[in-house]
Design an enzyme around this catalytic site. Structure first.
Site, PDB file in Angstrom:
ATOM      1  N   ASP A  10      -2.734  40.759 -10.706  1.00  0.00           N
ATOM      2  CA  ASP A  10      -3.788  41.089  -9.729  1.00  0.00           C
ATOM      3  C   ASP A  10      -3.738  42.607  -9.553  1.00  0.00           C
ATOM      4  O   ASP A  10      -2.824  43.276 -10.040  1.00  0.00           O
ATOM      5  CB  ASP A  10      -3.511  40.379  -8.388  1.00  0.00           C
ATOM      6  CG  ASP A  10      -4.553  40.703  -7.316  1.00  0.00           C
ATOM      7  OD1 ASP A  10      -5.751  40.774  -7.657  1.00  0.00           O
ATOM      8  OD2 ASP A  10      -4.185  40.918  -6.152  1.00  0.00           O
ATOM      9  N   SER A  11      -4.696  43.124  -8.799  1.00  0.00           N
ATOM     10  CA  SER A  11      -4.691  44.557  -8.511  1.00  0.00           C
ATOM     11  C   SER A  11      -3.555  44.925  -7.554  1.00  0.00           C
ATOM     12  O   SER A  11      -3.119  46.067  -7.534  1.00  0.00           O
ATOM     13  CB  SER A  11      -6.024  44.938  -7.874  1.00  0.00           C
ATOM     14  OG  SER A  11      -6.248  44.132  -6.728  1.00  0.00           O
ATOM     15  N   CYS A  73      -6.833  37.273  -9.848  1.00  0.00           N
ATOM     16  CA  CYS A  73      -7.691  38.305  -9.279  1.00  0.00           C
ATOM     17  C   CYS A  73      -9.120  37.826  -9.500  1.00  0.00           C
ATOM     18  O   CYS A  73      -9.555  37.679 -10.659  1.00  0.00           O
ATOM     19  CB  CYS A  73      -7.445  39.634 -10.004  1.00  0.00           C
ATOM     20  SG  CYS A  73      -8.576  40.939  -9.494  1.00  0.00           S
ATOM     21  N   GLU A 152      -3.719  43.305   2.858  1.00  0.00           N
ATOM     22  CA  GLU A 152      -2.617  44.112   2.305  1.00  0.00           C
ATOM     23  C   GLU A 152      -1.660  44.554   3.421  1.00  0.00           C
ATOM     24  O   GLU A 152      -0.484  44.763   3.194  1.00  0.00           O
ATOM     25  CB  GLU A 152      -3.164  45.388   1.629  1.00  0.00           C
ATOM     26  CG  GLU A 152      -4.039  45.146   0.411  1.00  0.00           C
ATOM     27  CD  GLU A 152      -3.274  45.236  -0.901  1.00  0.00           C
ATOM     28  OE1 GLU A 152      -2.158  45.757  -0.907  1.00  0.00           O
ATOM     29  OE2 GLU A 152      -3.819  44.758  -1.913  1.00  0.00           O
ATOM     30  N   CYS A 186     -11.602  35.590  -3.523  1.00  0.00           N
ATOM     31  CA  CYS A 186     -10.702  36.723  -3.725  1.00  0.00           C
ATOM     32  C   CYS A 186      -9.314  36.221  -3.353  1.00  0.00           C
ATOM     33  O   CYS A 186      -9.147  35.547  -2.330  1.00  0.00           O
ATOM     34  CB  CYS A 186     -11.122  37.884  -2.821  1.00  0.00           C
ATOM     35  SG  CYS A 186      -9.884  39.203  -2.720  1.00  0.00           S
ATOM     36  N   HIS A 188      -6.870  37.613  -2.143  1.00  0.00           N
ATOM     37  CA  HIS A 188      -6.323  38.129  -0.886  1.00  0.00           C
ATOM     38  C   HIS A 188      -6.717  37.239   0.299  1.00  0.00           C
ATOM     39  O   HIS A 188      -6.159  37.384   1.378  1.00  0.00           O
ATOM     40  CB  HIS A 188      -6.859  39.538  -0.601  1.00  0.00           C
ATOM     41  CG  HIS A 188      -6.173  40.638  -1.342  1.00  0.00           C
ATOM     42  ND1 HIS A 188      -6.332  40.849  -2.684  1.00  0.00           N
ATOM     43  CD2 HIS A 188      -5.318  41.610  -0.909  1.00  0.00           C
ATOM     44  CE1 HIS A 188      -5.619  41.908  -3.049  1.00  0.00           C
ATOM     45  NE2 HIS A 188      -4.992  42.386  -1.984  1.00  0.00           N
TER      46      HIS A 188
HETATM   47  N1  DGL Z   1      -7.288  40.221  -5.246  1.00  0.00           N
HETATM   48  C1  DGL Z   1      -8.480  40.819  -5.806  1.00  0.00           C
HETATM   49  C2  DGL Z   1      -9.488  39.707  -6.106  1.00  0.00           C
HETATM   50  O1  DGL Z   1      -9.110  38.535  -6.089  1.00  0.00           O
HETATM   51  C3  DGL Z   1      -9.197  41.773  -4.913  1.00  0.00           C
HETATM   52  C4  DGL Z   1      -8.591  43.011  -4.461  1.00  0.00           C
HETATM   53  C5  DGL Z   1      -9.214  44.257  -5.020  1.00  0.00           C
HETATM   54  O2  DGL Z   1     -10.342  44.616  -4.658  1.00  0.00           O
HETATM   55  O3  DGL Z   1      -8.512  44.866  -5.807  1.00  0.00           O
HETATM   56  O4  DGL Z   1     -10.634  39.967  -6.353  1.00  0.00           O
END
Ligand code: DGL
Length: 272
Positions: A10-11, A73, A152, A186, A188
């Site tokens: 993931d990012s 991600c 985060e 997402c 997150h």
């Molecule tokens: N976790 C990333 C996703 O599922 C999003 C976070 C980001 O914007 O880097 O899209």
């Protein structure tokens, strides 16, 4: 049987919601996780940049001899069609298909909401896959960029005023549309489940794209005979591209606890 690690990326910390579920479903598997913390967020970037970053993340995990790659991600998963999966040499899966299939199974009134990053929503990847299953499904999508930094930093509970504010702000139209199922597109976002459920109503089913991906991977490994056969707990390695101590703090804030893992800073050009 295959004792090679599962690669997940993931990012940032969001994909750890997938790792948590993998650890619950398959505690004996080794996992190598990459959070590209030096370049987070991905969800505000252009398609070309996201694809370029994703290719580097995949190449890094490949150098760790992983047996499969999970794109935890939503943003990268939404552009996965641009990546030549045959050339990777191991199976690769993103969150979109497992989440869409779960939402399709869950909906009764055929009204589905999707929340994700701006980049994910703009690709229309979730909408397209839902439409290919059933053209009668009505989809209401919304980009929720502010939820990423809140997650985060651990600001995800219903007692947290910013979490409530942004949830209401972003989800108003989706609630008005009368959806009975909401995809957390997402990775997150599963940590906002409580505040989202309070706002949307307990009857609305929340689909965690990360948990669905983990479930899909567990089934795939079992069906193909590629699950690990060790009897001990798997080893978890969390790699990040910026400071390891900052990442460790963010992991703790995001998960609300410590996990037993090695946390290391890597360069995407090294084996790490
Ligand atoms: N976790 C990333 C996703 O599922 C999003 C976070 C980001 O914007 O880097 O899209």
């Amino acid at each position: 049987m295959n004792n090679a690690p599962i690669g997940v990326f993931d990012s940032g910390v969001g994909g750890l919601s997938c790792v948590e579920e993998l650890m619950r479903l398959m505690p004996n598997e080794d996992i190598v996780y990459l959070g590209d913390t030096a370049r987070v967020p991905y969800g505000t970037r252009s398609r070309d940049t996201i694809i370029e970053y994703a290719k580097e993340d995949i190449a890094f995990l490949k150098r760790h001899d992983v047996k499969m790659i999970l794109v935890a991600c939503g943003t990268v998963s939404s552009v996965l069609d641009a990546i030549d999966s045959d050339s990777i040499g191991v199976p690769i899966s993103g969150v979109v298909t497992p989440a869409v299939e779960a939402a399709y199974k869950a909906t009764e009134n055929k009204k589905i909401g999707i929340i994700a990053t701006g980049a994910s929503i703009s690709t229309g990847a979730y909408d397209r896959q839902l439409a290919s299953l059933d053209s009668g499904i009505s989809v209401t999508g919304k980009a929720c960029p502010m939820l990423v930094p809140l997650a985060e930093n651990g600001y995800t509970s219903p007692d947290c005023p910013p979490a409530r504010f942004f949830t209401e702000e972003y989800l108003r139209a989706i609630r008005e549309a009368g959806v009975d199922t909401l995809i957390l597109g997402c990775t997150h976002f599963p940590h906002f489940s409580e505040v989202i459920s309070e706002y949307m109503g307990r009857g609305v089913k929340l689909i965690s794209s990360s948990a669905e991906l983990a479930g899909h991977a567990a089934k795939q490994l079992k069906d193909s005979g590629e699950a690990a056969d060790r009897k001990t707990q798997g080893r978890i390695r969390l790699c990040c591209t910026d400071s390891a101590s900052l990442f460790a703090q963010n992991v703790r804030k995001f998960l609300g606890r410590d996990i037993n893992a090695d946390i290391i800073k890597v360069s995407l050009t090294d084996k790490g």
